[in-house]
Design a protein around this motif. Sequence first.
Motif, PDB file in Angstrom:
ATOM      1  N   PRO A   1      36.318  24.235  37.349  1.00  0.00           N
ATOM      2  CA  PRO A   1      36.498  25.141  36.228  1.00  0.00           C
ATOM      3  C   PRO A   1      37.662  24.676  35.358  1.00  0.00           C
ATOM      4  CG  PRO A   1      37.382  26.124  38.236  1.00  0.00           C
ATOM      5  CD  PRO A   1      36.755  24.812  38.630  1.00  0.00           C
ATOM      6  N   VAL A   2      37.432  24.677  34.039  1.00  0.00           N
ATOM      7  CA  VAL A   2      38.505  24.312  33.112  1.00  0.00           C
ATOM      8  C   VAL A   2      39.242  25.601  32.755  1.00  0.00           C
ATOM      9  CG1 VAL A   2      39.065  23.249  30.898  1.00  0.00           C
ATOM     10  CG2 VAL A   2      37.134  22.376  32.252  1.00  0.00           C
ATOM     11  N   LEU A   3      40.527  25.663  33.157  1.00  0.00           N
ATOM     12  CA  LEU A   3      41.338  26.862  32.901  1.00  0.00           C
ATOM     13  C   LEU A   3      41.554  27.003  31.389  1.00  0.00           C
ATOM     14  CD1 LEU A   3      44.045  26.275  35.663  1.00  0.00           C
ATOM     15  CD2 LEU A   3      41.960  27.648  35.822  1.00  0.00           C
ATOM     16  N   ARG A   4      41.474  28.257  30.942  1.00  0.00           N
ATOM     17  CA  ARG A   4      41.274  29.346  31.858  1.00  0.00           C
ATOM     18  C   ARG A   4      39.886  29.943  31.775  1.00  0.00           C
ATOM     19  NH1 ARG A   4      43.437  34.253  28.192  1.00  0.00           N
ATOM     20  NH2 ARG A   4      42.703  33.013  26.484  1.00  0.00           N
ATOM     21  N   ALA A   5      39.183  29.721  30.630  1.00  0.00           N
ATOM     22  CA  ALA A   5      37.910  30.413  30.435  1.00  0.00           C
ATOM     23  C   ALA A   5      36.862  30.028  31.485  1.00  0.00           C
ATOM     24  CB  ALA A   5      37.370  30.160  29.034  1.00  0.00           C
TER      25      ALA A   5
ATOM     26  N   HIS B   1      40.603  23.008  40.184  1.00  0.00           N
ATOM     27  CA  HIS B   1      40.908  23.509  38.839  1.00  0.00           C
ATOM     28  C   HIS B   1      41.563  22.416  37.987  1.00  0.00           C
ATOM     29  CE1 HIS B   1      40.943  26.963  41.582  1.00  0.00           C
ATOM     30  NE2 HIS B   1      40.442  27.640  40.561  1.00  0.00           N
ATOM     31  N   ILE B   2      41.143  22.380  36.732  1.00  0.00           N
ATOM     32  CA  ILE B   2      41.814  21.517  35.746  1.00  0.00           C
ATOM     33  C   ILE B   2      42.310  22.434  34.625  1.00  0.00           C
ATOM     34  CG2 ILE B   2      41.514  19.676  34.032  1.00  0.00           C
ATOM     35  CD1 ILE B   2      41.213  18.494  36.745  1.00  0.00           C
ATOM     36  N   GLY B   3      43.570  22.317  34.283  1.00  0.00           N
ATOM     37  CA  GLY B   3      44.123  23.159  33.216  1.00  0.00           C
ATOM     38  C   GLY B   3      44.246  22.381  31.917  1.00  0.00           C
TER      39      GLY B   3
ATOM     40  N   TYR C   1      47.593  20.687  31.424  1.00  0.00           N
ATOM     41  CA  TYR C   1      48.775  21.308  32.028  1.00  0.00           C
ATOM     42  C   TYR C   1      48.618  21.564  33.516  1.00  0.00           C
ATOM     43  CZ  TYR C   1      46.191  25.718  31.413  1.00  0.00           C
ATOM     44  OH  TYR C   1      45.236  26.709  31.444  1.00  0.00           O
ATOM     45  N   TYR C   2      47.433  21.286  34.087  1.00  0.00           N
ATOM     46  CA  TYR C   2      47.278  21.481  35.535  1.00  0.00           C
ATOM     47  C   TYR C   2      46.223  20.520  36.074  1.00  0.00           C
ATOM     48  CZ  TYR C   2      46.846  23.704  40.073  1.00  0.00           C
ATOM     49  OH  TYR C   2      46.843  23.937  41.420  1.00  0.00           O
ATOM     50  N   ASN C   3      46.590  19.826  37.133  1.00  0.00           N
ATOM     51  CA  ASN C   3      45.655  18.919  37.802  1.00  0.00           C
ATOM     52  C   ASN C   3      46.225  18.595  39.182  1.00  0.00           C
ATOM     53  OD1 ASN C   3      44.186  16.783  38.822  1.00  0.00           O
ATOM     54  ND2 ASN C   3      44.363  15.479  37.014  1.00  0.00           N
ATOM     55  N   ARG C   4      45.604  19.112  40.245  1.00  0.00           N
ATOM     56  CA  ARG C   4      46.099  18.861  41.598  1.00  0.00           C
ATOM     57  C   ARG C   4      45.032  18.145  42.433  1.00  0.00           C
ATOM     58  NH1 ARG C   4      50.969  19.626  43.748  1.00  0.00           N
ATOM     59  NH2 ARG C   4      50.296  21.049  45.397  1.00  0.00           N
TER      60      ARG C   4
ATOM     61  N   VAL D   1      35.168  16.189  27.470  1.00  0.00           N
ATOM     62  CA  VAL D   1      35.296  14.727  27.603  1.00  0.00           C
ATOM     63  C   VAL D   1      36.541  14.385  28.424  1.00  0.00           C
ATOM     64  CG1 VAL D   1      35.731  12.579  26.333  1.00  0.00           C
ATOM     65  CG2 VAL D   1      33.962  14.172  25.533  1.00  0.00           C
ATOM     66  N   ALA D   2      37.653  15.080  28.141  1.00  0.00           N
ATOM     67  CA  ALA D   2      38.901  14.803  28.873  1.00  0.00           C
ATOM     68  C   ALA D   2      38.736  15.132  30.352  1.00  0.00           C
ATOM     69  CB  ALA D   2      40.050  15.619  28.269  1.00  0.00           C
ATOM     70  N   THR D   3      38.064  16.239  30.661  1.00  0.00           N
ATOM     71  CA  THR D   3      37.870  16.633  32.068  1.00  0.00           C
ATOM     72  C   THR D   3      37.004  15.607  32.791  1.00  0.00           C
ATOM     73  OG1 THR D   3      38.009  18.953  31.415  1.00  0.00           O
ATOM     74  CG2 THR D   3      37.034  18.500  33.569  1.00  0.00           C
TER      75      THR D   3
END
Length: 207
Positions: free
Chosen positions: A75-79, A98-100, A113-116, A140-142
């Motif tokens: 899921p791409v945060l936050r939507a 999660h990818i922010g 802003y988030y990638n773990r 595309v970035a995700t």
Amino acid sequence: MSQVHISQHPLVLHKLTVLRDATTDHRAFRELVRELALLLCYEATQDLQLSPKTVMTPMGEAEGHKAEDKIGLVPVLRAGLGLVEGVMELLPSVQVWHIGLYRDEKTLRPVQYYNRLPTEPTVNVCLVLDPMLATGGSAVATIDILKKWGVTKIKYLGLIAAPEGVERLTTAHPDVPIHVAAVDERLNEIGFIVPGLGDAGDRQFGT
Ligand code: PRP
């Protein structure tokens, strides 16, 4: 455009129309997002890998199947969060990574802003979940991040796309199928999908 799958299911078309309606409140909106995610996931998983599996019914042996893929939801945060629950109803044992990303309001470019993600991939299929494919920059970035991680089988699952976003994603990642409920007319001058549904994050979370 063969990688773009626009659902024609009557339930999807009905629920999407209620979702778009500006008078639909946050609670109903979240419930519709969950239901649409489940229906679109059903359509997007038609090619999952199966292996043979035999089980004993009360009446004897039955030849059956076992789903083999190790699936990761992204899921791409936050939507994108709102799509997770519906998909997990069908795929209860997935991993969720999660990818922010947010879109810079001026440039419309995605800012991470988030990638773990761990160093090595832990799944072999990823479903990228994000309700809106607008310019396509976030998707595309995700997918760039997931391919660098080492996953090769990736699908995008969203609700509404703009033609501009479809063009950008299919050009950058022609191997990634796109599953959506609708492709709308266009993007407006501030990068919103028209007619769309407004801001999917704000409408889910009441912001
Ligand atoms: C929205 C949407 C996508 C992105 C789509 O997120 O949920 O992630 O914009 O736009 P793009 O295709 O032009 O990249 P937003 O940046 O508003 O963040 P939010 O999910 O936190 O509301």
